[in-house]
Design an enzyme around this catalytic site. Structure first.
Site, mmCIF file in Angstrom:
data_model
loop_
_atom_site.group_PDB
_atom_site.id
_atom_site.type_symbol
_atom_site.label_atom_id
_atom_site.label_comp_id
_atom_site.label_asym_id
_atom_site.label_seq_id
_atom_site.Cartn_x
_atom_site.Cartn_y
_atom_site.Cartn_z
ATOM 1 N N GLY A 268 9.390 13.727 -2.979
ATOM 2 C CA GLY A 268 9.092 14.380 -1.708
ATOM 3 C C GLY A 268 10.372 14.660 -0.936
ATOM 4 N N GLY A 269 10.258 14.636 0.378
ATOM 5 C CA GLY A 269 11.412 14.930 1.227
ATOM 6 C C GLY A 269 12.577 13.995 0.990
ATOM 7 N N GLY B 224 34.601 42.556 -12.151
ATOM 8 C CA GLY B 224 34.370 41.639 -11.029
ATOM 9 C C GLY B 224 34.391 40.191 -11.461
ATOM 10 N N ALA B 225 33.994 39.951 -12.707
ATOM 11 C CA ALA B 225 33.972 38.565 -13.195
ATOM 12 C C ALA B 225 35.394 38.011 -13.297
ATOM 13 C CB ALA B 225 33.265 38.494 -14.538
HETATM 14 C C1 HXC Z 1 4.510 1.984 1.706
HETATM 15 C C2 HXC Z 1 4.714 1.739 -0.547
HETATM 16 C C3 HXC Z 1 5.141 3.073 -0.666
HETATM 17 C C4 HXC Z 1 5.229 3.853 0.512
HETATM 18 C C5 HXC Z 1 5.112 2.199 -2.620
HETATM 19 N N1 HXC Z 1 4.715 1.248 -1.777
HETATM 20 N N2 HXC Z 1 5.384 3.324 -1.961
HETATM 21 N N3 HXC Z 1 4.399 1.199 0.635
HETATM 22 N N4 HXC Z 1 4.916 3.254 1.682
HETATM 23 N N5 HXC Z 1 5.635 5.104 0.490
HETATM 24 C C6 HXC Z 1 4.343 -0.120 -2.114
HETATM 25 C C7 HXC Z 1 3.062 -0.189 -2.904
HETATM 26 O O1 HXC Z 1 1.979 -0.225 -2.036
HETATM 27 C C8 HXC Z 1 3.247 -1.495 -3.641
HETATM 28 O O2 HXC Z 1 2.991 -2.555 -2.776
HETATM 29 C C9 HXC Z 1 4.734 -1.523 -3.917
HETATM 30 O O3 HXC Z 1 5.339 -0.632 -2.988
HETATM 31 C C10 HXC Z 1 5.078 -1.066 -5.300
HETATM 32 O O4 HXC Z 1 4.445 0.163 -5.542
HETATM 33 P P1 HXC Z 1 3.566 0.428 -6.835
HETATM 34 O O5 HXC Z 1 2.726 1.599 -6.552
HETATM 35 O O6 HXC Z 1 2.894 -0.826 -7.259
HETATM 36 O O7 HXC Z 1 4.703 0.782 -7.874
HETATM 37 P P2 HXC Z 1 4.640 1.784 -9.093
HETATM 38 O O8 HXC Z 1 3.347 1.631 -9.836
HETATM 39 O O9 HXC Z 1 5.893 1.587 -9.832
HETATM 40 O O10 HXC Z 1 4.622 3.242 -8.442
HETATM 41 C C11 HXC Z 1 5.733 3.688 -7.725
HETATM 42 C C12 HXC Z 1 5.383 4.984 -6.942
HETATM 43 C C13 HXC Z 1 4.084 4.732 -6.121
HETATM 44 C C14 HXC Z 1 5.169 6.108 -7.950
HETATM 45 C C15 HXC Z 1 6.576 5.323 -6.078
HETATM 46 O O11 HXC Z 1 4.267 3.525 -5.380
HETATM 47 C C16 HXC Z 1 3.794 5.825 -5.179
HETATM 48 O O12 HXC Z 1 3.248 6.862 -5.576
HETATM 49 N N6 HXC Z 1 4.085 5.585 -3.892
HETATM 50 C C17 HXC Z 1 3.780 6.542 -2.852
HETATM 51 C C18 HXC Z 1 4.702 7.690 -2.921
HETATM 52 C C19 HXC Z 1 4.504 8.598 -1.762
HETATM 53 O O13 HXC Z 1 3.549 9.347 -1.712
HETATM 54 N N7 HXC Z 1 5.430 8.468 -0.768
HETATM 55 C C20 HXC Z 1 5.407 9.306 0.372
HETATM 56 C C21 HXC Z 1 6.103 10.573 -0.056
HETATM 57 S S1 HXC Z 1 6.252 11.679 1.244
HETATM 58 P P3 HXC Z 1 2.347 -3.917 -3.275
HETATM 59 O O14 HXC Z 1 2.235 -4.756 -2.042
HETATM 60 O O15 HXC Z 1 1.048 -3.573 -3.879
HETATM 61 O O16 HXC Z 1 3.307 -4.475 -4.274
HETATM 62 C C22 HXC Z 1 7.734 11.380 1.806
HETATM 63 C C23 HXC Z 1 8.024 12.229 2.966
HETATM 64 C C24 HXC Z 1 9.458 12.115 3.329
HETATM 65 O O17 HXC Z 1 8.470 10.596 1.349
HETATM 66 C C25 HXC Z 1 9.736 13.238 4.215
HETATM 67 C C26 HXC Z 1 11.157 13.267 4.592
HETATM 68 C C27 HXC Z 1 11.506 14.573 5.188
#
Ligand code: HXC
Length: 517
Positions: A172-173, A407-408
């Site tokens: 994502g971002g 040009g290159a």
């Molecule tokens: C809070 C999070 C988290 C998040 C993971 N965790 N991502 N907690 N916010 N964004 C936590 C999980 O709940 C879990 O907690 C622990 O971290 C480990 O994650 P798992 O899912 O068990 O790990 P894994 O199976 O390896 O998967 C990793 C992952 C997945 C693919 C990254 O966690 C995931 O899809 N996370 C969400 C990604 C996401 O959508 N992020 C937001 C993106 S938008 P526990 O307590 O169960 O161990 C964004 C916007 C930014 O980032 C914008 C900026 C401009």
């Protein structure tokens, strides 16, 4: 009343807790995936494993979705400073074991503080990414945090080198912070970056692709060109960063580290006289030339999986760091396309920002023709090369090896774009276009009406080559300083580089130009 010993005991307990991140189980899970922990990565990065950790007791203030009072060690990111091969470097390392290394307001604050310190100290900044992205529970606070990271990435850009290691998810971002930095190293198998993951893509466009195919190291290095280096594992990624740093100055007011003796060693390599094939249509490997001319073992290629028709690398010449750009005749005959233009101009901008002299090796038949290239904006992208070379004030030296058309040729840093020295090999062909194309344009009628059109065409091509496909016309016009035997190239470049050591070139004051983006 607590004694000093009691206080020390509490401190030790708290430190142990922080170093264990999200707990033993999660650390083990991290290891099972072949990943190091946040601390292990920094331990490996810094000399003797020593680094000074800052802000280890910082905690989030979030209360939503069960976060209230929840203890997140170091708020999921280790931040600090230490020495890498004796030079000060600041770093942040996300801890996936603590709530997936997710980024909350304080997590982001810590990263920004470290970046600010790097900026003030004039020291490089390294970021190790291993995170689930925005901490969902913190909502817009997390977005604010990311925004500040992007802001600091931009402030640091061109002032201190910024290198990102992607050693886990970076989706994502979140991917925009590495994208704002100078170099990205991605770990094969565990590192991944994309704006929208496979599921989102499936929903939006119906396309099916795995996460690895979409955002893995190879895809992001070879297809999108976002990644500059692919690492085998975390340790390899850190070694790549250490090697890369050895070519870079600490900041934009310093010169890169000098590894020579100060003596000018003038070595002639007879083998250089035999690299370019007799038939100008035959390809050869440009790396053979680079290996023979530059200091042995000093070639450090950047972006090696992307736009292979354009080579960009750091190297040393008599111990001095140089940025080298070269056309690769083995790929697309060395023609410059959109990706090659982007790759080259980005590298030129980086070298110029950090006082790294530029050397180009030219063998370019032109910009790559094609509808796809035109519609993709080859004019705009190719213009980036003209802009970045023209704007560069570091020493600029070119060697025309063979073809240098149109040009290159200019885009590879011709005299007209401010090259300080240009040498041509006797095999150089500096012209508006190749003989075949030129004859077709100039003599179409004459060839058509000739008794034997094929023979007449060949004669005209030979005549054109005699007149234009050589370096002497350009040399007569002062567009080339010298025509040299290939074996004298190292000597020529050594002298040119030394004579340009104190080059100063002032430009008119302006806020900034508009690089064709
Ligand atoms: C809070 C999070 C988290 C998040 C993971 N965790 N991502 N907690 N916010 N964004 C936590 C999980 O709940 C879990 O907690 C622990 O971290 C480990 O994650 P798992 O899912 O068990 O790990 P894994 O199976 O390896 O998967 C990793 C992952 C997945 C693919 C990254 O966690 C995931 O899809 N996370 C969400 C990604 C996401 O959508 N992020 C937001 C993106 S938008 P526990 O307590 O169960 O161990 C964004 C916007 C930014 O980032 C914008 C900026 C401009």
């Amino acid at each position: 009343m607590q004694t000093v010993n009691d206080k020390l005991k509490i401190l030790k307990e708290k430190n142990a807790h922080v170093n264990l991140g999200g707990g033993v189980e999660r650390l083990e899970a991290q290891h099972k995936l072949g990943k190091m922990t946040a601390h292990e990565r920094l331990h490996l990065l810094y000399d003797n494993g020593f680094y000074d950790e800052l802000f280890r007791f910082v905690q989030h203030h979030a209360t939503a979705f069960g976060l209230g009072g929840k203890d997140l060690p170091a708020d999921g990111v280790v931040t600090g400073l230490g020495a890498v091969r004796g030079r000060l470097v600041y770093a942040s390392s996300q801890d996936f074991t603590v709530m997936g290394g997710s980024v909350g307001l304080k997590h982001a604050w810590k990263i920004c503080e470290i970046m600010d310190m790097a900026l003030k100290a004039g020291a490089p900044y390294i970021s190790v990414n291993d995170s689930g992205g925005a901490r969902i529970q913190e909502g817009v606070d997390s977005l604010q945090g990311y925004g500040r990271i992007f802001y600091y990435n931009t402030l640091l850009s061109g002032v201190v080198p910024q290198i990102s290691i992607i050693a886990g998810p970076c989706a994502g971002g979140a991917a925009y912070s590495p994208a704002l930095m100078d170099f990205i190293v991605m770990v094969k198998g565990t590192g991944q970056m994309f704006i929208a993951g496979p599921e989102v893509i499936k929903e939006a466009t119906g396309e099916t692709i795995s996460a690895e195919e979409l955002g893995g190291a190879y895809a992001q290095a070879a297809q999108s060109g976002n990644v500059h280096f692919i690492a085998r594992d975390d340790a390899d990624a850190i070694e790549i960063v250490q090697s890369l740093l050895s070519y870079l100055p600490n900041n934009n007011t310093e010169d890169p580290p000098f590894h020579g003796t100060g003596d000018l060693t003038i070595i002639e390599d007879e083998a250089l006289n035999h690299v370019v094939p007799d038939d100008p249509r035959d390809p050869y490997n440009m790396f053979d030339i680079l290996q023979m001319v530059l200091d042995p073992g000093s070639l450090f290629e950047v972006h090696s999986h992307y736009a292979k028709n354009m080579i960009v690398c750091f190297a040393r010449l008599n111990g001095r760091v140089v940025g080298v750009l070269a056309n690769q005749p083995l790929e697309k005959f060395g023609a410059i396309d959109i990706d090659a233009s982007d790759k080259a101009s980005r590298f030129v901008r980086f070298c110029n920002a950090f006082n790294i002299p530029l050397i180009t090796f030219v063998d370019v038949p032109g910009f790559l023709p094609g509808v796809e290239q035109e519609f993709g904006g080859i004019i705009r992208h190719g213009a980036k090369m003209l802009f970045s070379f023209s704007a560069a004030t570091v020493p600029k030296i070119s060697v025309v090896v063979r073809k240098a058309y149109g040009g290159a040729y200019l885009a590879m840093c011709a005299k007209a774009l401010g090259a300080d020295r240009i040498a041509a090999w006797p095999t150089a062909e500096i012209a508006v276009m190749g003989a075949e194309g030129a004859v077709n344009v100039l003599y179409r009628g004459e060839i058509k009406s000739a008794a034997d059109p094929q023979t007449r065409r060949k004669e005209l091509i030979e005549e054109y080559k005699l007149q234009f496909s050589n370096p002497y016309q350009a040399a007569q016009q002062g567009m080339v300083d010298a025509v040299i035997e290939p074996k004298k190239t190292r000597a020529y470049l050594s002298v040119a580089l030394e004579s340009l050591r104190n080059k100063r070139e002032l430009r008119p004051q302006k806020k900034h130009g508009l690089i064709p983006m």
